[in-house]
Design a protein around this motif. Sequence first.
Motif, PDB file in Angstrom:
ATOM      1  N   LEU A   1      41.667  28.699  32.996  1.00 40.11           N
ATOM      2  CA  LEU A   1      42.208  29.183  31.915  1.00 40.11           C
ATOM      3  C   LEU A   1      42.472  28.397  31.217  1.00 40.11           C
ATOM      4  O   LEU A   1      42.985  27.062  31.148  1.00 40.11           O
ATOM      5  CB  LEU A   1      43.418  29.991  32.192  1.00 40.11           C
ATOM      6  CG  LEU A   1      43.268  30.721  33.255  1.00 40.11           C
ATOM      7  CD1 LEU A   1      44.719  32.018  33.550  1.00 40.11           C
ATOM      8  CD2 LEU A   1      42.501  32.154  32.817  1.00 40.11           C
ATOM      9  N   THR A   2      42.725  28.249  29.540  1.00 41.54           N
ATOM     10  CA  THR A   2      42.960  27.441  28.850  1.00 41.54           C
ATOM     11  C   THR A   2      44.135  27.887  27.577  1.00 41.54           C
ATOM     12  O   THR A   2      43.308  29.325  27.267  1.00 41.54           O
ATOM     13  CB  THR A   2      41.863  26.803  27.595  1.00 41.54           C
ATOM     14  OG1 THR A   2      41.278  25.923  28.752  1.00 41.54           O
ATOM     15  CG2 THR A   2      42.292  25.028  27.094  1.00 41.54           C
TER      16      THR A   2
ATOM     17  N   ASP B   1      49.422  46.565  31.978  1.00 44.85           N
ATOM     18  CA  ASP B   1      49.694  45.402  33.326  1.00 44.85           C
ATOM     19  C   ASP B   1      49.648  44.183  32.951  1.00 44.85           C
ATOM     20  O   ASP B   1      49.868  42.937  34.661  1.00 44.85           O
ATOM     21  CB  ASP B   1      49.159  46.027  34.832  1.00 44.85           C
ATOM     22  CG  ASP B   1      48.082  46.275  35.091  1.00 44.85           C
ATOM     23  OD1 ASP B   1      46.890  45.045  33.979  1.00 44.85           O
ATOM     24  OD2 ASP B   1      47.322  45.943  36.072  1.00 44.85           O
ATOM     25  N   SER B   2      48.830  43.067  32.264  1.00 48.37           N
ATOM     26  CA  SER B   2      48.407  42.001  32.052  1.00 48.37           C
ATOM     27  C   SER B   2      47.423  41.787  33.086  1.00 48.37           C
ATOM     28  O   SER B   2      47.208  40.166  32.813  1.00 48.37           O
ATOM     29  CB  SER B   2      49.804  41.043  32.442  1.00 48.37           C
ATOM     30  OG  SER B   2      49.930  41.207  33.931  1.00 48.37           O
ATOM     31  N   ALA B   3      46.648  41.904  33.236  1.00 47.59           N
ATOM     32  CA  ALA B   3      45.027  42.147  33.863  1.00 47.59           C
ATOM     33  C   ALA B   3      43.892  42.184  33.088  1.00 47.59           C
ATOM     34  O   ALA B   3      44.249  42.928  32.157  1.00 47.59           O
ATOM     35  CB  ALA B   3      44.819  42.944  35.534  1.00 47.59           C
TER      36      ALA B   3
ATOM     37  N   LYS C   1      50.454  34.610  23.260  1.00 49.93           N
ATOM     38  CA  LYS C   1      49.344  33.566  23.660  1.00 49.93           C
ATOM     39  C   LYS C   1      47.823  33.951  23.764  1.00 49.93           C
ATOM     40  O   LYS C   1      48.003  35.411  23.640  1.00 49.93           O
ATOM     41  CB  LYS C   1      49.866  33.199  25.034  1.00 49.93           C
ATOM     42  CG  LYS C   1      50.709  32.079  25.168  1.00 49.93           C
ATOM     43  CD  LYS C   1      50.774  31.375  26.231  1.00 49.93           C
ATOM     44  CE  LYS C   1      51.815  30.461  26.532  1.00 49.93           C
ATOM     45  NZ  LYS C   1      53.129  30.558  26.406  1.00 49.93           N
ATOM     46  N   VAL C   2      47.243  33.348  23.044  1.00 50.14           N
ATOM     47  CA  VAL C   2      45.171  33.773  23.134  1.00 50.14           C
ATOM     48  C   VAL C   2      45.149  32.214  24.166  1.00 50.14           C
ATOM     49  O   VAL C   2      45.328  30.975  24.187  1.00 50.14           O
ATOM     50  CB  VAL C   2      44.880  33.590  21.775  1.00 50.14           C
ATOM     51  CG1 VAL C   2      43.265  33.325  21.706  1.00 50.14           C
ATOM     52  CG2 VAL C   2      46.102  33.833  20.459  1.00 50.14           C
TER      53      VAL C   2
ATOM     54  N   GLN D   1      36.413  40.832  39.727  1.00 50.84           N
ATOM     55  CA  GLN D   1      37.417  40.593  40.265  1.00 50.84           C
ATOM     56  C   GLN D   1      38.337  40.932  38.995  1.00 50.84           C
ATOM     57  O   GLN D   1      37.871  40.958  38.370  1.00 50.84           O
ATOM     58  CB  GLN D   1      37.909  38.934  40.340  1.00 50.84           C
ATOM     59  CG  GLN D   1      37.169  37.982  39.011  1.00 50.84           C
ATOM     60  CD  GLN D   1      38.244  37.005  39.208  1.00 50.84           C
ATOM     61  OE1 GLN D   1      39.759  36.723  39.266  1.00 50.84           O
ATOM     62  NE2 GLN D   1      37.523  35.180  39.374  1.00 50.84           N
ATOM     63  N   THR D   2      39.424  41.160  39.802  1.00 55.34           N
ATOM     64  CA  THR D   2      40.767  41.234  38.497  1.00 55.34           C
ATOM     65  C   THR D   2      41.667  39.864  38.469  1.00 55.34           C
ATOM     66  O   THR D   2      41.996  39.555  39.948  1.00 55.34           O
ATOM     67  CB  THR D   2      41.536  43.003  39.249  1.00 55.34           C
ATOM     68  OG1 THR D   2      40.021  43.435  38.563  1.00 55.34           O
ATOM     69  CG2 THR D   2      42.516  42.610  37.757  1.00 55.34           C
ATOM     70  N   TYR D   3      41.753  39.669  37.378  1.00 56.42           N
ATOM     71  CA  TYR D   3      43.496  38.718  37.164  1.00 56.42           C
ATOM     72  C   TYR D   3      44.467  38.007  36.250  1.00 56.42           C
ATOM     73  O   TYR D   3      43.804  39.036  35.234  1.00 56.42           O
ATOM     74  CB  TYR D   3      41.945  36.564  37.063  1.00 56.42           C
ATOM     75  CG  TYR D   3      41.206  36.588  35.897  1.00 56.42           C
ATOM     76  CD1 TYR D   3      41.572  35.896  34.685  1.00 56.42           C
ATOM     77  CD2 TYR D   3      40.588  36.602  35.891  1.00 56.42           C
ATOM     78  CE1 TYR D   3      42.006  35.944  33.740  1.00 56.42           C
ATOM     79  CE2 TYR D   3      39.471  37.659  34.444  1.00 56.42           C
ATOM     80  CZ  TYR D   3      40.504  36.462  33.180  1.00 56.42           C
ATOM     81  OH  TYR D   3      39.345  36.308  32.007  1.00 56.42           O
ATOM     82  N   ARG D   4      45.246  37.591  36.498  1.00 61.63           N
ATOM     83  CA  ARG D   4      45.890  38.001  35.669  1.00 61.63           C
ATOM     84  C   ARG D   4      46.145  36.769  34.830  1.00 61.63           C
ATOM     85  O   ARG D   4      47.298  35.788  34.947  1.00 61.63           O
ATOM     86  CB  ARG D   4      47.163  38.027  36.478  1.00 61.63           C
ATOM     87  CG  ARG D   4      47.087  39.540  36.502  1.00 61.63           C
ATOM     88  CD  ARG D   4      48.398  39.538  37.577  1.00 61.63           C
ATOM     89  NE  ARG D   4      48.718  40.928  37.755  1.00 61.63           N
ATOM     90  CZ  ARG D   4      48.175  42.248  37.095  1.00 61.63           C
ATOM     91  NH1 ARG D   4      49.363  42.354  36.379  1.00 61.63           N
ATOM     92  NH2 ARG D   4      48.555  43.573  38.424  1.00 61.63           N
ATOM     93  N   PRO D   5      45.454  36.631  33.253  1.00 57.18           N
ATOM     94  CA  PRO D   5      45.603  35.525  32.629  1.00 57.18           C
ATOM     95  C   PRO D   5      46.611  35.290  31.227  1.00 57.18           C
ATOM     96  O   PRO D   5      47.684  33.946  31.090  1.00 57.18           O
ATOM     97  CB  PRO D   5      44.666  35.077  31.394  1.00 57.18           C
ATOM     98  CG  PRO D   5      44.187  36.754  31.651  1.00 57.18           C
ATOM     99  CD  PRO D   5      44.380  37.238  33.048  1.00 57.18           C
ATOM    100  N   HIS D   6      47.869  37.005  31.411  1.00 57.93           N
ATOM    101  CA  HIS D   6      48.962  36.416  30.863  1.00 57.93           C
ATOM    102  C   HIS D   6      50.253  37.001  31.182  1.00 57.93           C
ATOM    103  O   HIS D   6      49.777  37.664  32.493  1.00 57.93           O
ATOM    104  CB  HIS D   6      48.943  37.754  29.779  1.00 57.93           C
ATOM    105  CG  HIS D   6      47.710  37.114  28.999  1.00 57.93           C
ATOM    106  ND1 HIS D   6      47.829  35.504  27.397  1.00 57.93           N
ATOM    107  CD2 HIS D   6      45.901  37.216  28.290  1.00 57.93           C
ATOM    108  CE1 HIS D   6      46.368  35.741  27.326  1.00 57.93           C
ATOM    109  NE2 HIS D   6      45.740  36.264  27.386  1.00 57.93           N
ATOM    110  N   LEU D   7      51.403  36.924  30.395  1.00 61.98           N
ATOM    111  CA  LEU D   7      51.998  37.672  31.201  1.00 61.98           C
ATOM    112  C   LEU D   7      52.613  39.384  30.452  1.00 61.98           C
ATOM    113  O   LEU D   7      53.894  39.421  31.163  1.00 61.98           O
ATOM    114  CB  LEU D   7      53.360  36.566  31.122  1.00 61.98           C
ATOM    115  CG  LEU D   7      53.611  35.284  31.237  1.00 61.98           C
ATOM    116  CD1 LEU D   7      54.584  34.011  31.184  1.00 61.98           C
ATOM    117  CD2 LEU D   7      53.328  34.942  33.142  1.00 61.98           C
TER     118      LEU D   7
END
Length: 336
Positions: free
Chosen positions: A298-299, A238-240, A282-283, A253-259
């Motif tokens: 995030l980078t 789910d991109s998380a 992406k990486v 925590q849960t976070y979404r670095p991607h799409l």
Amino acid sequence: MTRTKGTEEDKSKTKFVAVSTLEDTQAVRAVAFHPSGAFYAVGSNSKTLRVCAYPDTLDTSGASKPPVVRFKRNKHHKGSIYCVAWSPCGQLLATGSNDKYVKVLPFNTESCNATGPDLEFSMHDGTIRDLAFMEGPESGGSILISAGAGDCNIYTTDCQRGQGLHALSGHTGHILSLYTWGGWMIASGSQDKTVRFWDLRVPSCVRVVGTAFHGSGSPVASVAVDPSGRLLATGQEDSACMLYDIRGGRMVQTYRPHLSDVRSVRFSPGAHYLLTGSYDTKVITTDLQGDLTKQLPLTTVGQHSDKVIQCRWHPQHLSFLSSSADRTVTLWTHNT
């Protein structure tokens, strides 16, 4: 949970550049650095297994060049190679495929050649999605764990003796990812939306962590544990990404670095960064050097023209590999 800055310099703001790119005829699923860092193995949907040399000097000034391929075997499997792993001593190279076989190749890094016939293991009844060798002297360095589709079991095999040890059952969906640490511990991520922790001293599941903290949960495509054995990271469909405090038994925590699907998560050697690769092409690195409950910096450090399938850090340097459905594997390093 707060991390303090250590010896790994803050390079998250520095640019990563592509140093070398290997091109294949089909999607490249699997990459793994040799424990020495001098080589890396690449497994492809084209059934080809390669071992490439890590360059002596990393030229960050010009265009990406092809790597030096030191060993190549066509049709290593009858199907696509989904996963590769080196043993801790670096003398065994294991691969798993949708032909349902695990192969273990005795390998000599001096001659860069196979030193004996492959060991073949046929206990799986579905695609092998991931494999890893147990680390540390406790397990002798030749115990391989493997898992995937089919019966949803995790199998442990003593490659020295060529015999199976355990079948660990409990997952109710295909296992997509495995990670080992501390000599005996295994984490497994599954389509059943859970991560399970296993302890080979008591061959059983010791904890189940669900991903359903925010909604219905999501299949776990990748798992990793930091070198201290304290922090679990997951990459989900789910991109998380989820960060979980293993000792405290709680989600940080849960976070979404991607799409899109996060297919690969790995901590850097000093655990200051989490490297994630996604189907969004992406990486990304997440900086873990502050309060892990707050928003994390995030980078974007790499990009492909199609889905990113696997990413792996170099064991000593701030360099990493990314493999992709764009039929390439790229070696990236920070541009100092």
